[in-house]
Design a protein around this motif. Structure first.
Motif, PDB file in Angstrom:
ATOM      1  N   TYR A  28       1.040  -1.230  -0.059  1.00 31.75           N
ATOM      2  CA  TYR A  28      -0.349   0.053   0.142  1.00 31.75           C
ATOM      3  C   TYR A  28       1.012   0.963  -0.082  1.00 31.75           C
ATOM      4  N   GLN A  29       1.687   1.338   0.656  1.00 32.98           N
ATOM      5  CA  GLN A  29       2.547   2.105   1.111  1.00 32.98           C
ATOM      6  C   GLN A  29       3.612   2.865  -0.153  1.00 32.98           C
ATOM      7  N   GLN A  53       5.018  12.706   0.847  1.00 28.90           N
ATOM      8  CA  GLN A  53       3.633  13.459   1.353  1.00 28.90           C
ATOM      9  C   GLN A  53       4.515  14.811   2.568  1.00 28.90           C
ATOM     10  N   GLU A  56       2.327   6.773  -6.550  1.00 31.53           N
ATOM     11  CA  GLU A  56       1.406   7.736  -6.836  1.00 31.53           C
ATOM     12  C   GLU A  56       1.746   9.176  -6.708  1.00 31.53           C
ATOM     13  N   CYS A  69      -0.650   3.708  -8.901  1.00 27.10           N
ATOM     14  CA  CYS A  69      -0.733   3.640  -7.217  1.00 27.10           C
ATOM     15  C   CYS A  69      -1.015   1.751  -7.044  1.00 27.10           C
ATOM     16  N   LYS A  91       1.105   3.976  -3.047  1.00 29.19           N
ATOM     17  CA  LYS A  91       1.156   5.579  -2.604  1.00 29.19           C
ATOM     18  C   LYS A  91       2.206   6.240  -2.499  1.00 29.19           C
TER      19      LYS A  91
END
Length: 122
Positions: A45-46, A113, A52, A58, A49
């Motif tokens: 998942y990370q 992020q 993305e 993603c 992200k």
């Protein structure tokens, strides 16, 4: 000889000025606990992200990481470095993902992020 040294010195300082480093260290996982936990327990998942955030798919990157982690991790890390103006190489990206995969994913996640500002100047 003095002129050559002066030119090298100016070029060297320009390169140092133009290229940056990751805003947090490889082992700085606990500076963002959410990213740390995602990187350790759901790395697919990370990675997705992170991919993305630099313009990649993603879902595709997350699934490919599940199948062949180090290679996909190396590619995503390279794209993060390119986007943020961070120095490095593909072989170092591969080695970081081979030996410290979860830490690398967390570091990239903090970078994309906005966990810190890149040292690069445009």
């Amino acid at each position: 000889a003095a002129v050559n040294f002066l030119l090298f010195s100016r070029t060297q300082s320009f390169l140092t000025f133009a290229m940056g480093e990751f805003s947090t260290g490889l082992c700085g996982c606990f500076s963002d606990l959410t990213i740390c936990l995602l990187s350790w327990f759901v790395p697919c998942y990370q990675v997705g992200k992170n991919a993305e955030a630099v313009g990649e798919s993603c879902i595709t990157c997350g699934l490919l990481y599940f199948l062949g982690g180090c290679i996909v991790g190396m590619i995503v890390r390279g794209k993060v470095r390119e986007a943020k103006g961070i120095e490095g190489s593909a072989i170092m990206d591969l080695l970081v993902h081979w030996f410290c995969g979860c830490c690398a994913i967390a570091q990239e996640g903090r970078e994309v992020q906005g966990g810190g500002q890149s040292m690069a100047r445009e």
